[in-house]
Design a protein around this motif. Structure first.
Motif, mmCIF file in Angstrom:
data_model
loop_
_atom_site.group_PDB
_atom_site.id
_atom_site.type_symbol
_atom_site.label_atom_id
_atom_site.label_comp_id
_atom_site.label_asym_id
_atom_site.label_seq_id
_atom_site.Cartn_x
_atom_site.Cartn_y
_atom_site.Cartn_z
ATOM 1 N N ALA A 144 0.808 -1.220 0.000
ATOM 2 C CA ALA A 144 0.000 0.000 0.000
ATOM 3 C C ALA A 144 0.844 1.276 0.000
ATOM 4 O O ALA A 144 0.296 2.372 -0.153
ATOM 5 C CB ALA A 144 -0.921 0.004 1.222
ATOM 6 N N ALA A 145 2.139 1.160 0.167
ATOM 7 C CA ALA A 145 3.003 2.339 0.278
ATOM 8 C C ALA A 145 3.062 3.111 -1.032
ATOM 9 O O ALA A 145 3.002 2.533 -2.123
ATOM 10 C CB ALA A 145 4.406 1.916 0.696
ATOM 11 N N ALA A 146 3.210 4.426 -0.914
ATOM 12 C CA ALA A 146 3.397 5.270 -2.096
ATOM 13 C C ALA A 146 4.704 4.894 -2.788
ATOM 14 O O ALA A 146 5.629 4.383 -2.146
ATOM 15 C CB ALA A 146 3.424 6.737 -1.676
ATOM 16 N N PRO A 147 4.819 5.124 -4.097
ATOM 17 C CA PRO A 147 6.031 4.744 -4.814
ATOM 18 C C PRO A 147 7.322 5.281 -4.193
ATOM 19 O O PRO A 147 8.314 4.564 -4.104
ATOM 20 C CB PRO A 147 5.813 5.320 -6.217
ATOM 21 C CG PRO A 147 4.332 5.324 -6.383
ATOM 22 C CD PRO A 147 3.789 5.645 -5.014
ATOM 23 N N SER A 148 7.316 6.546 -3.737
ATOM 24 C CA SER A 148 8.538 7.110 -3.147
ATOM 25 C C SER A 148 8.918 6.389 -1.868
ATOM 26 O O SER A 148 10.102 6.166 -1.589
ATOM 27 C CB SER A 148 8.355 8.604 -2.864
ATOM 28 O OG SER A 148 7.322 8.816 -1.914
ATOM 29 N N VAL A 149 7.916 5.991 -1.068
ATOM 30 C CA VAL A 149 8.180 5.246 0.159
ATOM 31 C C VAL A 149 8.701 3.855 -0.182
ATOM 32 O O VAL A 149 9.654 3.357 0.432
ATOM 33 C CB VAL A 149 6.899 5.151 1.019
ATOM 34 C CG1 VAL A 149 7.141 4.284 2.254
ATOM 35 C CG2 VAL A 149 6.428 6.540 1.428
ATOM 36 N N ALA A 150 8.079 3.214 -1.172
ATOM 37 C CA ALA A 150 8.508 1.878 -1.587
ATOM 38 C C ALA A 150 9.947 1.895 -2.100
ATOM 39 O O ALA A 150 10.720 0.971 -1.836
ATOM 40 C CB ALA A 150 7.566 1.346 -2.665
ATOM 41 N N LEU A 151 10.323 2.955 -2.798
ATOM 42 C CA LEU A 151 11.689 3.056 -3.317
ATOM 43 C C LEU A 151 12.701 3.216 -2.182
ATOM 44 O O LEU A 151 13.761 2.588 -2.186
ATOM 45 C CB LEU A 151 11.798 4.219 -4.291
ATOM 46 C CG LEU A 151 11.155 3.984 -5.662
ATOM 47 C CD1 LEU A 151 10.923 5.300 -6.382
ATOM 48 C CD2 LEU A 151 12.015 3.047 -6.502
ATOM 49 N N ASP A 152 12.377 4.062 -1.197
ATOM 50 C CA ASP A 152 13.273 4.215 -0.044
ATOM 51 C C ASP A 152 13.373 2.915 0.743
ATOM 52 O O ASP A 152 14.439 2.564 1.246
ATOM 53 C CB ASP A 152 12.775 5.340 0.866
ATOM 54 C CG ASP A 152 13.010 6.722 0.282
ATOM 55 O OD1 ASP A 152 13.899 6.861 -0.582
ATOM 56 O OD2 ASP A 152 12.308 7.663 0.697
ATOM 57 N N SER A 153 12.255 2.194 0.843
ATOM 58 C CA SER A 153 12.260 0.894 1.513
ATOM 59 C C SER A 153 13.144 -0.094 0.760
ATOM 60 O O SER A 153 13.940 -0.821 1.367
ATOM 61 C CB SER A 153 10.830 0.370 1.617
ATOM 62 O OG SER A 153 10.808 -0.957 2.095
ATOM 63 N N SER A 154 13.029 -0.130 -0.546
ATOM 64 C CA SER A 154 13.869 -1.015 -1.365
ATOM 65 C C SER A 154 15.344 -0.710 -1.157
ATOM 66 O O SER A 154 16.173 -1.618 -1.050
ATOM 67 C CB SER A 154 13.522 -0.852 -2.854
ATOM 68 O OG SER A 154 12.229 -1.318 -3.123
ATOM 69 N N SER A 155 15.664 0.580 -1.107
ATOM 70 C CA SER A 155 17.050 0.990 -0.908
ATOM 71 C C SER A 155 17.569 0.515 0.439
ATOM 72 O O SER A 155 18.685 -0.006 0.548
ATOM 73 C CB SER A 155 17.147 2.512 -1.016
ATOM 74 O OG SER A 155 18.467 2.955 -0.831
ATOM 75 N N PHE A 156 16.759 0.668 1.498
ATOM 76 C CA PHE A 156 17.152 0.224 2.829
ATOM 77 C C PHE A 156 17.475 -1.270 2.828
ATOM 78 O O PHE A 156 18.530 -1.697 3.301
ATOM 79 C CB PHE A 156 16.029 0.522 3.819
ATOM 80 C CG PHE A 156 16.203 -0.126 5.171
ATOM 81 C CD1 PHE A 156 17.051 0.426 6.113
ATOM 82 C CD2 PHE A 156 15.515 -1.289 5.495
ATOM 83 C CE1 PHE A 156 17.219 -0.169 7.363
ATOM 84 C CE2 PHE A 156 15.668 -1.891 6.729
ATOM 85 C CZ PHE A 156 16.519 -1.333 7.674
ATOM 86 N N TYR A 157 16.569 -2.064 2.302
ATOM 87 C CA TYR A 157 16.762 -3.512 2.329
ATOM 88 C C TYR A 157 17.922 -3.949 1.431
ATOM 89 O O TYR A 157 18.682 -4.860 1.776
ATOM 90 C CB TYR A 157 15.479 -4.222 1.896
ATOM 91 C CG TYR A 157 14.411 -4.259 2.970
ATOM 92 C CD1 TYR A 157 14.585 -5.016 4.119
ATOM 93 C CD2 TYR A 157 13.223 -3.549 2.846
ATOM 94 C CE1 TYR A 157 13.616 -5.065 5.109
ATOM 95 C CE2 TYR A 157 12.245 -3.583 3.825
ATOM 96 C CZ TYR A 157 12.446 -4.346 4.958
ATOM 97 O OH TYR A 157 11.486 -4.388 5.941
#
Length: 368
Positions: free
Chosen positions: A252-265
């Motif tokens: 459900a996360a917005a694309p910008s949030v999902a991208l930052d999450s991807s970067s973290f992981y």
């Protein structure tokens, strides 16, 4: 509750000086990093809290940038004041950053309408109730974020005494002031000085949330959806439900949030798709599963009733599939990071004064 405070700056104690020296001597190799946010959640903080929800993964990523090998724990302490819906709520220090994100999503700004607030009680909970790890291999950092000074008329431990305890535990306390209230500024500067941290003024609304689009975003998001699809819940019904809920939040996360999450992981040494227990494939990759002896009821639905050989073959294929996806995303994230770094250098000063930007900058400084 409308009493205005005028406090003189306290002298910097020897313990805080010692903590600053430790900060300067720290190597870039902490085994563990623990960060707690002590956040005013009264009505005036609404815009800042909404911005924090969008940028928490970027903030977590800045910790990984500074210490990619470290175990990372984060906590959230929200506070209001007496006679509000609640005074202090605490989410304990945990390596489950995805779980913390879920808790932050539920934080709503309400109450307040006057000053001061229950800052002392919130700081006390953060310093003395959270289970901080001791030892020189752990960096311990607090960010106090608010726009109103503490009640000094309540019968409770006051911040100067609390910050002495923080210094003894080698916990750095930073004070982020939203807005420009003079009485808050005086106290926040005092807290930062006594806490061996930074006083950081930001706009009342937390500043502009800057989203930098890159040529790599669409492919990262596509691959991340595939990677998220590789998560296989297992274990107890409660554990399965928890991991399913977290994956719902990710979806459900917005694309910008999902991208930052991807970067973290992608940048972590511990290769996960979601933090916390319950992902069969992640545990198989880390060697933490004994598939042959696992009870049938605890297995993923896909493996129930299968022979040991069938379980092992299926698991091996899933591990290989995930590893390939993670390698692709890691390469794209590296390119995205380089692009974002270049674009950030062109941003106006206002963008560099936002809540997420000042926290990320402070973390990078205090973790090196």
């Amino acid at each position: 509750m409308k009493t205005m405070l005028k406090l003189k700056m306290c002298a910097l104690p020897a313990l805080a000086l010692g903590m600053l020296a430790t900060q300067a001597q720290a190597s870039a190799g902490y085994k563990r990093v623990e960060v707690a946010f002590v956040l005013d959640s009264t009505g005036s903080m609404g815009d800042l809290i909404e911005g924090a929800k969008r940028k928490i993964w970027s903030i977590a990523g800045s910790i990984v940038d500074a210490n990619p090998q470290a175990d990372i724990s984060m906590a959230l302490v929200t506070y209001r004041d007496r006679d509000d819906e609640y005074v202090v709520k605490t989410t304990p220090l945990s390596e489950d950053v995805q779980g913390l994100y879920g808790k932050l999503l539920k934080v709503e700004a309400d109450g307040g309408g006057d000053t001061p607030e229950s800052v002392n009680e919130a700081l006390d909970k953060a310093i003395n109730s959270l289970q901080w790890t001791s030892g020189p291999d752990t960096r311990r950092i607090v960010f106090l974020v608010g726009d109103a000074p503490p009640h000094m008329d309540y019968n409770e431990t006051k911040y100067p005494a609390i910050l002495k305890e923080a210094a003894q535990k080698k916990i750095i306390v930073n004070a982020v002031e939203a807005g420009d209230a003079e009485d808050t500024m005086q106290v926040w500067k005092d807290i930062a000085q006594l806490g061996g941290g930074r006083y950081i003024p930001i706009p009342q609304d937390g500043g502009a949330v800057v989203i930098i689009e890159t040529p790599y975003d669409a492919e990262i998001l596509h691959l991340q959806r595939e990677l998220d699809g590789s998560v296989v819940p297992y274990g107890s019904q409660a554990q399965k439900a928890e991991i399913t809920g977290k994956m719902g939040e990710k979806a459900a996360a917005a694309p910008s949030v999902a991208l930052d999450s991807s970067s973290f992981y992608a940048k972590r040494s511990k290769k996960e798709v979601v933090t916390g227990a319950g992902d069969y494939v992640a545990d198989a990759m880390s060697g933490g599963l004994a598939t042959s002896t696992m009870a049938d009821k605890d297995l993923p639905d896909e493996l129930k009733g299968k022979s040991v050989a069938e379980r092992e073959a299926w698991t091996k294929a899933k591990v290989a599939e995930r590893g390939a996806l993670q390698d692709k995303i890691a390469g794209l994230v590296a390119k995205r990071d380089a692009f974002v770094t270049g674009e950030k250098s062109k941003q106006p000063k206002a963008a560099r004064d936002s809540f997420d930007a000042v926290v990320e900058d402070t973390l990078k400084t205090q973790l090196n």
